[in-house]
Design an enzyme around this catalytic site. Structure first.
Site, PDB file in Angstrom:
ATOM      1  N   LYS A  24      -6.661  -2.683   3.307  1.00  0.00           N
ATOM      2  CA  LYS A  24      -6.909  -1.245   3.401  1.00  0.00           C
ATOM      3  C   LYS A  24      -8.353  -0.904   3.061  1.00  0.00           C
ATOM      4  CE  LYS A  24      -6.622   1.915   0.196  1.00  0.00           C
ATOM      5  NZ  LYS A  24      -6.287   2.997  -0.753  1.00  0.00           N
ATOM      6  N   ASN A  25      -8.838  -1.419   1.941  1.00  0.00           N
ATOM      7  CA  ASN A  25     -10.169  -1.055   1.471  1.00  0.00           C
ATOM      8  C   ASN A  25     -11.274  -1.585   2.368  1.00  0.00           C
ATOM      9  OD1 ASN A  25      -9.171   0.384  -0.717  1.00  0.00           O
ATOM     10  ND2 ASN A  25      -9.149  -1.413  -2.053  1.00  0.00           N
ATOM     11  N   ARG A  66     -10.939   9.247  -0.881  1.00  0.00           N
ATOM     12  CA  ARG A  66     -12.292   9.018  -1.376  1.00  0.00           C
ATOM     13  C   ARG A  66     -13.155   8.290  -0.352  1.00  0.00           C
ATOM     14  NH1 ARG A  66     -15.258   9.730  -5.545  1.00  0.00           N
ATOM     15  NH2 ARG A  66     -16.961   8.313  -6.031  1.00  0.00           N
ATOM     16  N   CYS A  97      -6.772   8.795  -5.441  1.00  0.00           N
ATOM     17  CA  CYS A  97      -5.828   8.697  -6.556  1.00  0.00           C
ATOM     18  C   CYS A  97      -6.408   9.337  -7.809  1.00  0.00           C
ATOM     19  CB  CYS A  97      -5.502   7.224  -6.839  1.00  0.00           C
ATOM     20  SG  CYS A  97      -4.234   6.540  -5.753  1.00  0.00           S
ATOM     21  N   ASP A 130      -7.146  -2.871  -9.365  1.00  0.00           N
ATOM     22  CA  ASP A 130      -6.012  -2.461  -8.538  1.00  0.00           C
ATOM     23  C   ASP A 130      -4.736  -3.242  -8.842  1.00  0.00           C
ATOM     24  OD1 ASP A 130      -7.381  -0.479  -7.263  1.00  0.00           O
ATOM     25  OD2 ASP A 130      -7.738  -1.581  -5.409  1.00  0.00           O
ATOM     26  N   ILE A 171     -12.700  -0.363 -15.656  1.00  0.00           N
ATOM     27  CA  ILE A 171     -13.279   0.244 -14.453  1.00  0.00           C
ATOM     28  C   ILE A 171     -13.047   1.752 -14.420  1.00  0.00           C
ATOM     29  CG2 ILE A 171     -13.377   0.145 -11.943  1.00  0.00           C
ATOM     30  CD1 ILE A 171     -14.238  -2.441 -13.327  1.00  0.00           C
TER      31      ILE A 171
END
Length: 457
Positions: A34-35, A104, A128, A319, A341
């Site tokens: 996805k990223n 984002r 998120c 994540d 993070i």
């Protein structure tokens, strides 16, 4: 316990019903990352020629990004997991807030639009609710490349400095290795005049995937995956065909689920060195790992408590912090999980404690005393990765669980419940309409029945 009152707030109607204490067995096909896919979609704005992306995951975040591109005039044709992107006739305009809200990655478009067209206007993005994710690094870097930037009513407006027709190369040192800033600046520098050097750059695999596609398009990018990236700007970029890398976070989630249920599964395709930090911790916690080519097999057994501390790649990924915490709740012994993070990525702690875990939280450090079993409950996920953690916890529980908040899960996991079902889990997506009181206070006048409903703040 949250009491239901006549002041109704309808939850999303879909939820997962999960029967706990089942064993996973079989193979999982891992989707595209996805990223990576999100930033590659933004990078398609850099050329007026067609980009063909293969292995694109079917996710709501990808759909949202596609709608953003369409709003700019991009033509998209999708078939199964392939996207054909034509950015030839783009109309430069301010993106509507309702399109970028909750995503984002929409901000990635600013670097591509600015360097190709000389201007861009992007509302401040969402995503998120896991804490502040400032865009200072993006803005400071773009200014170093020659952009004039103002923020007007939550809209970032960027343009070239007067009398300039292109951005120009610069030496940029990031204060922190921000993934988003690194990606934004790489895209902006790819069509800038001269050489750009980005120091303290993020090293995530998704950045390497971006650079590989840009180089296919004619960019000159060197040393991606290292702390110093060099970009020599070119006059024009052309089209290409590119395959999105496998999703390391999805693969890690399934591996952790197998460890939590003492199961044996194989995930593929994967790039094993993208998961090295996770595999090391899984082995340390008692699982047996076997790597063969582009597949990873795991055999979970006798979960031991281990400490983790999230860090930029190649460290343990933030994540997977929530899913790994679900594993540690039933480990033998005490463990410590430190989140470095994001400052608000522990929303799942209260939920896991409601299921019977023993976790104390202070300053983004979770201290966990392992318990033998969790209990099934009705739960509402508050973000993408905490939702995955709740499902893993539900798999280990003694009874039935109902997990709501699937709008978060569907942002980042393709066919998650179907994949679990193929592994032997009794899991089903159902549609109902339940209500909860927005207030946490108990209402004695309520005429509606009380439900065991816990929601992360």
């Amino acid at each position: 316990m949250v009491c239901v009152s006549n002041n109704k707030s309808y939850l999303k109607s879909q939820h997962l019903k999960i029967i706990g204490q089942k064993t996973l067995r079989g193979k999982v096909k891992i989707s595209g990352a996805k990223n990576s896919a999100l930033v590659l979609l933004a990078a398609s704005l850099l050329t007026d020629e067609k980009i063909i992306l293969d292995n694109v995951p079917l996710l709501t975040d990808i759909e949202k990004m596609g709608n953003i591109l369409k709003n700019l005039g991009v033509k998209l044709h999708n078939k199964d997991h392939q996207l054909i992107i034509d950015s030839k006739n783009i109309s430069i305009q301010e993106l509507p807030y309702e399109l970028v809200n909750g995503l984002r990655a929409s901000f990635f478009c600013i670097g591509a639009l600015l360097t190709r067209f000389g201007e861009a206007s992007i509302p401040l993005p969402g995503g998120c609710n896991i804490g502040e994710r400032p865009i200072n690094e993006h803005i400071n870097g773009l200014r170093a490349l020659g952009a004039e930037i103002i923020i007007d009513r939550d809209v970032v407006k960027a343009k070239l400095v007067k009398k300039k027709t292109k951005l120009f190369g610069a030496n940029i040192r990031l204060n922190c290795p921000s993934v988003g800033a690194t990606e934004t600046l790489i895209m902006a520098a790819s069509l800038a005049e001269g050489r750009t050097v980005i120091e303290n750059a993020a090293r995530e695999p998704e950045i390497q995937d971006l650079c590989q596609m840009l180089n296919k398009m004619g960019a000159k990018i060197y040393d991606s995956g290292k702390e110093k990236i060099i970009i020599d700007g070119v006059h024009k970029l052309h089209g290409c065909t590119h395959k999105v890398i496998p999703d390391r976070i999805e693969a890690g989630t399934f591996l952790i689920a197998a460890a939590a249920t003492s199961s044996s599964i194989t995930v593929s395709p994967v790039i094993p060195n993208h998961l090295e930090a996770v595999l090391n911790k899984l082995e340390e916690s008692g699982s047996k790992i076997i790597i063969k080519g582009n597949s990873i097999s795991i055999k979970g057994n006798n979960i031991k408590a281990v400490d983790i501390k999230t860090a930029p790649f190649p460290g343990f990924p933030t994540d997977l912090q929530a899913p790994f915490m679900a594993l540690m709740t039933i480990a033998k012994g005490r463990s410590k999980i430190t989140e470095t993070i994001f400052e608000n990525r522990m929303n799942h702690v209260d939920l896991l404690n409601q299921m019977g875990s023993s976790i104390t939280l202070k300053n983004n450090i979770a201290h966990i005393n392992g318990v033998k079993k969790l209990r099934g409950m009705t739960l509402v996920g508050s973000d993408l990765r905490s939702s995955a953690a709740l499902i893993i916890a539900a798999l280990t529980s003694k009874s039935v669980s109902y997990v709501y908040g699937l709008e978060h899960l569907d942002r980042g996991y393709e066919n998650f419940e179907q994949k679990l079902s193929k592994l032997g889990i009794e899991i089903k997506r159902q549609i109902t309409k339940q209500t909860i009181n927005k207030s946490k206070n108990r209402s004695s006048n309520s005429k509606l029945k009380e439900v065991s409903e816990i929601r992360a703040a």
